[in-house]
Each structure stands twice: as structure tokens, then as C-alpha cells.
Design a protein around this motif. Sequence first.
Motif, PDB file in Angstrom:
ATOM      1  N   LEU A 143       0.836  -1.198   0.000  1.00 27.59           N
ATOM      2  CA  LEU A 143       0.000   0.000   0.000  1.00 27.59           C
ATOM      3  C   LEU A 143       0.869   1.247   0.000  1.00 27.59           C
ATOM      4  N   TYR A 144       0.410   2.279  -0.702  1.00 30.49           N
ATOM      5  CA  TYR A 144       1.000   3.612  -0.608  1.00 30.49           C
ATOM      6  C   TYR A 144       0.189   4.394   0.431  1.00 30.49           C
ATOM      7  N   VAL A 145       0.888   4.917   1.434  1.00 35.83           N
ATOM      8  CA  VAL A 145       0.232   5.555   2.574  1.00 35.83           C
ATOM      9  C   VAL A 145       0.748   6.984   2.707  1.00 35.83           C
ATOM     10  N   SER A 146      -0.184   7.925   2.856  1.00 36.83           N
ATOM     11  CA  SER A 146       0.144   9.329   3.099  1.00 36.83           C
ATOM     12  C   SER A 146      -0.405   9.723   4.472  1.00 36.83           C
ATOM     13  N   ARG A 147       0.485  10.071   5.384  1.00 40.42           N
ATOM     14  CA  ARG A 147       0.086  10.449   6.746  1.00 40.42           C
ATOM     15  C   ARG A 147       0.041  11.968   6.852  1.00 40.42           C
ATOM     16  N   ASN A 148      -1.111  12.502   7.186  1.00 37.23           N
ATOM     17  CA  ASN A 148      -1.318  13.946   7.246  1.00 37.23           C
ATOM     18  C   ASN A 148      -1.782  14.331   8.647  1.00 37.23           C
ATOM     19  N   THR A 149      -1.302  15.457   9.125  1.00 34.02           N
ATOM     20  CA  THR A 149      -1.690  15.989  10.423  1.00 34.02           C
ATOM     21  C   THR A 149      -2.002  17.466  10.303  1.00 34.02           C
ATOM     22  N   TYR A 150      -2.913  17.930  11.147  1.00 37.88           N
ATOM     23  CA  TYR A 150      -3.199  19.359  11.230  1.00 37.88           C
ATOM     24  C   TYR A 150      -3.703  19.666  12.637  1.00 37.88           C
ATOM     25  N   ILE A 151      -3.619  20.928  13.015  1.00 36.85           N
ATOM     26  CA  ILE A 151      -4.011  21.384  14.349  1.00 36.85           C
ATOM     27  C   ILE A 151      -5.416  21.981  14.286  1.00 36.85           C
TER      28      ILE A 151
END
Length: 321
Positions: A143-151
Amino acid sequence: MTSDFALQIPAELETALQLKTVQYLVTKRPWLDLYGVNVRPVAPYGSASRRVNVDPALIHRCLPDELLFEVFSRMAPYDLGRAACVCRKWRYTLRNPIFWRNACLKAWQLSGMVENYKILQSKYESSWRKMWLLRPRIRIDGLYVSRNTYIRAGVREWTVTNPVHLVCYYRYMRIFPSGRFLYKTSGQTVKEVVKCMSFRASKTDGVFSGRYTLTDDKVEATFMYPGLCPTMWRACLRLRGTTLGANNRMDLLSLSTSKVNSDGIIEPGEDILGPVELQESVISRISHQRGLAPFAFVPFEEVETSVLNLPVEKMDYYLPG
């Protein structure tokens, strides 16, 4: 002035001590005995070059060459690379272009056999193995995984200060060589999502199917969000690798969504993914500027131990490299 208590060592004993000292100084290199020994690779079954040969290795004496060749022909390309590190005989055997030709034709089956042969001769000196290592390709064994975070700012009553929440979500892509891919956006980790990333997944799993095209190192992917007001999802990605032939990263160059009404007319809609920028040329398309973290490839055998399974408390930000 020589001391009266100095020991007088005989000449014969002194020579023996020198020889004994030399044995400790000279490093033994048993692999030097292998120089000049011809290692015969495994010949295909029915080949005219097959001759009876006694191999000193136990596995080669118990396993016939034709059976070993058949095992290699059924292995995945990355398993062939690991098998080439076992011994010299396996390494020479796996240089056979038959193994890499099948892998290349399967990886770039959308280009067609004729086009693949033209690219092979013009860019890669008719070497299937070189083509496999240097030509950009999409990996299908994970799998290609993109981990994104925001406040996200919270609200608390009867207090002067408000809490702040760190939100983490993932984009998942599983790509198939037939030109189709599966996409899912979720807050669940890799080991939880991998179970439902298949065409047999139900609608409740939130897995969407789409189409993609590969041109050199650029990937164009699109799919449709179903519903009363369908949404067209489009992404442009660029393939790259941390090492030669890895192809384990995909940079998300652009991401846009477009609303489609019941008449098939695309119209602008409310943005649900973050700040937007309306393009002047295409008014109905919304280009998103947040959530564009690169995709990192996770093989199926590493989904349980991947660092992407760590919670926000242990890994607040992930740098794919």
C-alpha cells in the motif's frame, strides 16, 4: 652494558619463536581457496548445456537444477533480489533475462508488449534487469500511505484558554497493474485498513475504485465519489525511490475535486478538505493546498510492524524522506 641475568636463547629456539609469531600476524582467508573455482549456473530444463556436475552444496545436491529453475520462475521480483544474495550460483542464475522479462511485462502491461520492447532497446540496452531497476514503475505488493496531520482549535467553557487538538488522518492507495486502484481516507492505521483494501470491500468500508495512467514518472489518478451530488477526485503524483529501483515514494503534486450534479454538469461546491484556491481557467475545479504529504510504500509483510501504526502521542509528525 648487557645484564648478567640476560637469557641466552639458542638459535634453533629463536627461529621457532619467529615462526610461531608469524602465524598470529598472518590473517587466514579461507575464501581465497574459492578463486578459480567455476560456478555453474542453473540451466533451463531441456537445455543442451545441461551436464552432470557434482555440486558441493547440500541444497544443490538434493534439489535438481530444473526444479530450482522452476522455483525461481514463480518468485516475485523482490524475492529474486533476496535470493541472489544467498550464493554465487544463485546470483549467476538469476541474471537470466527470462525472470526479469516476465516481471517487466507484467509491471508495464498497460504500455503493451511492442512498446515495451521498443523502450527496452532504445533506453536500456536490451537488458530486462536494467529496465526493471531504472524505469519508474508502480509497486503492487503493498500500500501507498500518506500520513497527514493538522491542528484544530477546541472550545472549553468557563476557561480563559482553549484546548488544541492534533488531528491525524491517512490516505491509502492500492494500485493494480491493470490500470485500476483503490483509495481510502481514514483515521485508522495501516494494519487495520489493509484488511478491507480489496475489490470485495463493501460500501460501508469507504473504499473507492478508480483509474490511473503512468507516463514516465508521472501518475494521473481519478475516481468518483458516489452520492446525491457526486464528486470527481483527481490527483497528479510523481514516482521516486529512496534507493535504486525502490519506487517507494509518490509525491502528491496536485489534488483537486469537482462537484457533479445530476445532469452531469460540474459546479463548485463546499470545500471539506481545507483551504482552497479557485483556478481561473476551470472555475468548477477546486485545488486543495492541504493534506499533500508524500505517499510512502508499505509492503504487505510489513504492515504489522510499520512505524505508520504509531499513534500521535508517539509520533506527532512523519517525514517520509
